[in-house]
Design a protein around this motif. Structure first.
Motif, PDB file in Angstrom:
ATOM      1  N   SER A  69       0.839  -1.208   0.000  1.00  5.01           N
ATOM      2  CA  SER A  69       0.000   0.000   0.000  1.00  5.01           C
ATOM      3  C   SER A  69       0.870   1.253   0.000  1.00  5.01           C
ATOM      4  CB  SER A  69      -0.925   0.008   1.213  1.00  5.01           C
ATOM      5  OG  SER A  69      -1.805  -1.080   1.164  1.00  5.01           O
ATOM      6  N   VAL A  70       1.944   1.207   0.779  1.00 10.66           N
ATOM      7  CA  VAL A  70       2.877   2.347   0.797  1.00 10.66           C
ATOM      8  C   VAL A  70       3.531   2.494  -0.577  1.00 10.66           C
ATOM      9  CG1 VAL A  70       5.041   3.210   1.802  1.00 10.66           C
ATOM     10  CG2 VAL A  70       3.268   2.240   3.283  1.00 10.66           C
ATOM     11  N   THR A  71       3.837   1.390  -1.215  1.00  9.07           N
ATOM     12  CA  THR A  71       4.416   1.441  -2.562  1.00  9.07           C
ATOM     13  C   THR A  71       3.446   2.098  -3.540  1.00  9.07           C
ATOM     14  OG1 THR A  71       5.657  -0.580  -2.129  1.00  9.07           O
ATOM     15  CG2 THR A  71       5.397   0.043  -4.427  1.00  9.07           C
ATOM     16  N   ILE A  72       2.182   1.747  -3.469  1.00 16.58           N
ATOM     17  CA  ILE A  72       1.177   2.360  -4.349  1.00 16.58           C
ATOM     18  C   ILE A  72       1.077   3.855  -4.074  1.00 16.58           C
ATOM     19  CG2 ILE A  72      -1.301   2.445  -4.844  1.00 16.58           C
ATOM     20  CD1 ILE A  72      -1.294  -0.633  -4.366  1.00 16.58           C
ATOM     21  N   LEU A  73       1.081   4.228  -2.803  1.00 18.01           N
ATOM     22  CA  LEU A  73       1.031   5.643  -2.440  1.00 18.01           C
ATOM     23  C   LEU A  73       2.247   6.385  -3.002  1.00 18.01           C
ATOM     24  CD1 LEU A  73      -0.357   7.944  -0.879  1.00 18.01           C
ATOM     25  CD2 LEU A  73       0.949   7.217   1.124  1.00 18.01           C
ATOM     26  N   GLY A  74       3.409   5.767  -2.896  1.00 16.11           N
ATOM     27  CA  GLY A  74       4.628   6.370  -3.448  1.00 16.11           C
ATOM     28  C   GLY A  74       4.524   6.554  -4.947  1.00 16.11           C
ATOM     29  N   LEU A  78       4.656  10.266  -7.168  1.00 18.23           N
ATOM     30  CA  LEU A  78       5.782  10.531  -8.063  1.00 18.23           C
ATOM     31  C   LEU A  78       5.529  11.744  -8.953  1.00 18.23           C
ATOM     32  CD1 LEU A  78       7.132   7.065  -9.260  1.00 18.23           C
ATOM     33  CD2 LEU A  78       8.313   8.777  -7.896  1.00 18.23           C
ATOM     34  N   GLY A  79       4.314  11.922  -9.380  1.00 14.47           N
ATOM     35  CA  GLY A  79       4.005  13.042 -10.277  1.00 14.47           C
ATOM     36  C   GLY A  79       4.025  14.381  -9.565  1.00 14.47           C
ATOM     37  N   GLU A  83      10.291  13.451  -4.700  1.00 14.93           N
ATOM     38  CA  GLU A  83      11.178  13.003  -3.613  1.00 14.93           C
ATOM     39  C   GLU A  83      10.434  12.091  -2.642  1.00 14.93           C
ATOM     40  OE1 GLU A  83      13.474  15.979  -1.646  1.00 14.93           O
ATOM     41  OE2 GLU A  83      13.851  17.036  -3.517  1.00 14.93           O
ATOM     42  N   TRP A  84       9.259  12.529  -2.222  1.00 16.19           N
ATOM     43  CA  TRP A  84       8.453  11.698  -1.331  1.00 16.19           C
ATOM     44  C   TRP A  84       8.042  10.408  -2.034  1.00 16.19           C
ATOM     45  CZ3 TRP A  84       6.809  11.799   3.682  1.00 16.19           C
ATOM     46  CH2 TRP A  84       7.143  12.924   4.423  1.00 16.19           C
ATOM     47  N   GLY A  85       7.685  10.505  -3.282  1.00 20.30           N
ATOM     48  CA  GLY A  85       7.248   9.337  -4.045  1.00 20.30           C
ATOM     49  C   GLY A  85       8.317   8.272  -4.126  1.00 20.30           C
ATOM     50  N   ARG A  86       9.554   8.700  -4.457  1.00 18.02           N
ATOM     51  CA  ARG A  86      10.651   7.728  -4.536  1.00 18.02           C
ATOM     52  C   ARG A  86      10.920   7.092  -3.174  1.00 18.02           C
ATOM     53  NH1 ARG A  86      13.124  10.924  -8.478  1.00 18.02           N
ATOM     54  NH2 ARG A  86      13.983  12.258  -6.874  1.00 18.02           N
ATOM     55  N   GLY A  87      10.943   7.917  -2.147  1.00 18.64           N
ATOM     56  CA  GLY A  87      11.180   7.383  -0.794  1.00 18.64           C
ATOM     57  C   GLY A  87      10.120   6.381  -0.381  1.00 18.64           C
TER      58      GLY A  87
END
Length: 122
Positions: A69-74, A78-79, A83-87
């Motif tokens: 779920s965190v991966t999907i949120l990241g 990304l768009g 920075e937050w998305g990659r992390g």
């Protein structure tokens, strides 16, 4: 006289036969008791193993679900915030993989391999 000796000998042989059968029956009863006790111990171990595996599987599913779920949120971030998305992508992936490892360990507790061939009691 001959009938008396035959009768006494018959009673003696009957007593020896009954005593021998009683000893064999007692040995069979002891073997049966040991077998039942071993089966009860094996059943307890299987139930304990299944309980532990169930808990581990539940924990693994929870951790993997949170991680992915965190991966999907990241991926969604990304768009707008790269920075937050990659992390979040990296952290979520790591958490998801950890959850999957916990799941695999839980499945390994269930499948312990083929059982040993039972010993013949007869």
């Amino acid at each position: 006289m001959r009938k008396v000796v035959t009768l006494v000998l018959g009673f003696f042989l009957y007593g020896v036969s009954v005593h021998a059968q009683t000893g064999a029956t007692q040995m069979a009863d002891e073997t049966m008791k040991r077998t039942i006790m071993q089966l009860e111990q094996d059943l307890y171990e299987v139930k304990l193993n299944l309980n532990q595996a169930q808990n581990q599987l539940k924990n693994g599913i929870l951790v993997a679900t949170i991680g992915y779920s965190v991966t999907i949120l990241g991926g969604q971030l990304l768009g707008s915030n790269p920075e937050w998305g990659r992390g979040l992508l990296y952290a979520g992936g790591a958490i998801g993989i950890a959850g999957t490892v916990v799941l695999v360990k839980g499945f390994n507790k269930i499948s312990l391999g083929p059982p040993a061939k039972p010993r013949s009691a007869f």
